[in-house]
Design a protein around this motif. Structure first.
Motif, PDB file in Angstrom:
ATOM      1  N   LEU A 194       0.848  -1.187   0.000  1.00 22.50           N
ATOM      2  CA  LEU A 194       0.000   0.000   0.000  1.00 22.50           C
ATOM      3  C   LEU A 194       0.886   1.241   0.000  1.00 22.50           C
ATOM      4  O   LEU A 194       1.865   1.323   0.743  1.00 22.50           O
ATOM      5  CB  LEU A 194      -0.905   0.015   1.237  1.00 22.50           C
ATOM      6  CG  LEU A 194      -1.919  -1.116   1.391  1.00 22.50           C
ATOM      7  CD1 LEU A 194      -2.770  -0.886   2.630  1.00 22.50           C
ATOM      8  CD2 LEU A 194      -2.785  -1.249   0.156  1.00 22.50           C
ATOM      9  N   GLY A 195       0.547   2.195  -0.829  1.00 20.43           N
ATOM     10  CA  GLY A 195       1.319   3.415  -0.904  1.00 20.43           C
ATOM     11  C   GLY A 195       1.972   3.631  -2.253  1.00 20.43           C
ATOM     12  O   GLY A 195       2.563   4.695  -2.476  1.00 20.43           O
ATOM     13  N   PHE A 196       1.866   2.650  -3.174  1.00 20.16           N
ATOM     14  CA  PHE A 196       2.462   2.878  -4.488  1.00 20.16           C
ATOM     15  C   PHE A 196       1.760   4.012  -5.226  1.00 20.16           C
ATOM     16  O   PHE A 196       2.291   4.563  -6.192  1.00 20.16           O
ATOM     17  CB  PHE A 196       2.447   1.595  -5.329  1.00 20.16           C
ATOM     18  CG  PHE A 196       1.087   1.054  -5.667  1.00 20.16           C
ATOM     19  CD1 PHE A 196       0.326   1.599  -6.683  1.00 20.16           C
ATOM     20  CD2 PHE A 196       0.567  -0.022  -4.966  1.00 20.16           C
ATOM     21  CE1 PHE A 196      -0.924   1.088  -7.006  1.00 20.16           C
ATOM     22  CE2 PHE A 196      -0.686  -0.540  -5.278  1.00 20.16           C
ATOM     23  CZ  PHE A 196      -1.432   0.018  -6.297  1.00 20.16           C
ATOM     24  N   GLU A 197       0.573   4.384  -4.738  1.00 20.54           N
ATOM     25  CA  GLU A 197      -0.165   5.501  -5.339  1.00 20.54           C
ATOM     26  C   GLU A 197       0.228   6.852  -4.748  1.00 20.54           C
ATOM     27  O   GLU A 197      -0.302   7.891  -5.160  1.00 20.54           O
ATOM     28  CB  GLU A 197      -1.665   5.285  -5.152  1.00 20.54           C
ATOM     29  CG  GLU A 197      -2.183   5.504  -3.734  1.00 20.54           C
ATOM     30  CD  GLU A 197      -1.854   4.368  -2.770  1.00 20.54           C
ATOM     31  OE1 GLU A 197      -2.107   4.525  -1.563  1.00 20.54           O
ATOM     32  OE2 GLU A 197      -1.355   3.323  -3.222  1.00 20.54           O
ATOM     33  N   SER A 198       1.161   6.859  -3.782  1.00 22.33           N
ATOM     34  CA  SER A 198       1.497   8.092  -3.052  1.00 22.33           C
ATOM     35  C   SER A 198       1.928   9.221  -3.969  1.00 22.33           C
ATOM     36  O   SER A 198       1.529  10.379  -3.799  1.00 22.33           O
ATOM     37  CB  SER A 198       2.607   7.811  -2.032  1.00 22.33           C
ATOM     38  OG  SER A 198       2.189   6.870  -1.072  1.00 22.33           O
ATOM     39  N   CYS A 199       2.762   8.911  -4.935  1.00 22.42           N
ATOM     40  CA  CYS A 199       3.250   9.957  -5.836  1.00 22.42           C
ATOM     41  C   CYS A 199       2.113  10.518  -6.687  1.00 22.42           C
ATOM     42  O   CYS A 199       2.065  11.721  -6.952  1.00 22.42           O
ATOM     43  CB  CYS A 199       4.359   9.401  -6.726  1.00 22.42           C
ATOM     44  SG  CYS A 199       5.292  10.666  -7.596  1.00 22.42           S
ATOM     45  N   ALA A 200       1.183   9.646  -7.101  1.00 25.97           N
ATOM     46  CA  ALA A 200       0.037  10.116  -7.884  1.00 25.97           C
ATOM     47  C   ALA A 200      -0.872  11.002  -7.039  1.00 25.97           C
ATOM     48  O   ALA A 200      -1.434  11.979  -7.528  1.00 25.97           O
ATOM     49  CB  ALA A 200      -0.746   8.921  -8.436  1.00 25.97           C
ATOM     50  N   VAL A 201      -1.031  10.654  -5.753  1.00 29.54           N
ATOM     51  CA  VAL A 201      -1.854  11.472  -4.858  1.00 29.54           C
ATOM     52  C   VAL A 201      -1.253  12.864  -4.717  1.00 29.54           C
ATOM     53  O   VAL A 201      -1.970  13.863  -4.615  1.00 29.54           O
ATOM     54  CB  VAL A 201      -1.976  10.783  -3.477  1.00 29.54           C
ATOM     55  CG1 VAL A 201      -2.654  11.714  -2.469  1.00 29.54           C
ATOM     56  CG2 VAL A 201      -2.778   9.491  -3.601  1.00 29.54           C
ATOM     57  N   ALA A 202       0.082  12.945  -4.733  1.00 35.47           N
ATOM     58  CA  ALA A 202       0.774  14.230  -4.581  1.00 35.47           C
ATOM     59  C   ALA A 202       1.172  14.826  -5.923  1.00 35.47           C
ATOM     60  O   ALA A 202       2.046  15.703  -5.987  1.00 35.47           O
ATOM     61  CB  ALA A 202       2.008  14.041  -3.717  1.00 35.47           C
TER      62      ALA A 202
END
Length: 415
Positions: A194-202
């Motif tokens: 979980l968290g591979f989407e972090s860059c997309a969220v930011a």
């Protein structure tokens, strides 16, 4: 920097407690990891393609809004917020588990692990309330320190395998693999990624997001997945399953077995620091996610309030209150059981985001073959989490609807 954000948020508590949760599954967990890494890469590629095709959407919830409208986008964004504070509790429990190797009374005193987890959560919340600079400095220090136990365990594994060969690893089960065990282990392993989407969220804060977000997302997911596969599988297969499964600190047991007790205690300290570093990063996100929803008019303006440093004080405090209440409700569980339960809940809540993003790719006709794989994987993982956990995550998602109606009514009044 984007790659550090992705890998920093992914390498945390899962690395240090998942070997205990996965030990009963043996070789089934290895194949669970393979399915999870493949599914995560499919979802990461879908997000990457959507970022390139729809940069104006800004983040995963924006892709969902473009495909299915504001109500669905709110539900997915709210579910993701739930997953964040559930993950924060899970990470805090992991930190307490490793602290317990220094204070044995923690593991034997009822409710004490949960209370200490709540204490750690609020300590990190206070750091984040001082502003992004304080949180960033804390993150830099813990990011460096968290690499120490990873490097040590990898080196020990290489030495032991070089000396003993295949004899150091548990044999492949004579009865073969179990589909149900692979499915159950795959849902647990997804928590680690979980968290591979972090860059997309930011993405709104990233320079040249159409280029940097996809690269960091794909590279971070692949590299972190391989690290987890090697380390968690190695610990689970190179130690007796019963010994690892009943442990609150499997990394410490591994180092003690193949090196010495002194270094093992030191590794346990670094593991606790690593969990705190991950907790710091996710606490930052638990304030930013409702802030972003409020700024898009999907949550009441009350959530959008910030102090002079731009810190979403209300959102941070409310998130930590909800997380604290949830861990106290489940405080009668043992630490390993509490970690597993909360990891499943956090994963299940996040899977709704992954499923919605994959479906958005299908609806917008972007990355369609890969998006279909991501959607099927998300459904499979939701089923693997179990009816109770997935159902609870769905109920928690629906619990946000009154706030959405409140926001719509407030916006209508304002206009």
């Amino acid at each position: 920097m984007c790659l550090a954000l992705v890998m920093g948020n992914m390498i945390g508590s899962g690395m240090f407690l998942l070997p205990a949760s996965l030990a009963p599954y043996g070789w089934n967990a290895v194949f669970g990891w393979m399915f999870t890494i493949g599914g995560a890469l499919a979802l990461a590629l879908t997000i990457a393609r959507l970022t390139r095709a729809r940069p104006e959407a800004r983040d995963p919830a924006g892709f969902v809004e473009a495909a299915f409208g504001r109500t669905t986008s709110f539900l997915i964004g709210w579910s993701y917020w739930v997953s964040i504070w559930a993950a924060n509790v899970t990470i805090a429990v992991a930190a307490v588990s490793y602290i317990s190797i220094f204070v044995r009374a923690i593991g034997t005193t009822p409710h004490l692990p949960a209370l200490l987890a709540v204490g750690l959560l609020w300590a990190v919340t206070l750091i984040n309330l001082q502003g992004a600079r304080s949180a960033g400095l804390f993150q830099i220090v813990t990011m460096i320190l968290k690499l120490v136990p990873v490097i040590v365990v990898l080196a020990i594994m290489a030495l032991v395998l070089g000396r003993e060969g295949a004899a150091a690893i548990a044999p492949f089960p004579a009865q073969g693999l179990s589909v149900s065990a692979i499915t159950a282990s795959a849902t647990l392993t997804l928590f680690a990624l979980l968290g591979f989407e972090s860059c997309a969220v930011a993405a709104a804060k990233v320079e040249n997001p159409e280029r940097n977000v996809p690269r960091a997302t794909m590279m971070g997911t692949l590299l972190t997945g391989l690290i987890y596969l090697i380390i968690c599988s190695g610990i689970a297969l190179m130690l007796p399953a019963g010994e690892v499964a009943g442990s609150d600190a499997p990394f410490q047991i591994f180092v003690a077995r193949f090196w010495a007790d002194g270094p093992a205690l030191l590794i346990g300290l670094f593991a606790a620091i690593s969990a705190l570093g991950a907790l710091n990063g996710w606490v930052l996100m638990q304030g930013e996610q409702p802030l972003a929803l409020a700024r898009r008019g999907l949550l009441p303006a009350w959530f959008a309030a910030t102090d002079t440093r731009g810190t979403p004080v209300r959102a941070l405090i409310l998130s930590s209150v909800l997380a604290s209440a949830f861990v106290l409700i489940n405080s009668n569980r043992a630490m390993a059981d509490l970690f597993t339960y909360l990891a499943l809940l956090s994963t299940s809540a996040t899977l709704w985001l992954y499923l919605a993003v994959a479906c958005a790719g299908l609806k917008l006709r972007i990355a369609m073959p890969i998006a279909m794989i991501g959607a099927l994987y998300s459904l499979w993982a939701l089923w693997g989490a179990g009816l109770w956990v997935s159902g609870l995550s769905f109920v928690l998602m629906a619990s946000g609807l009154p706030f959405y109606w409140w926001a719509r009514r407030s916006n209508a009044t304002a206009t």
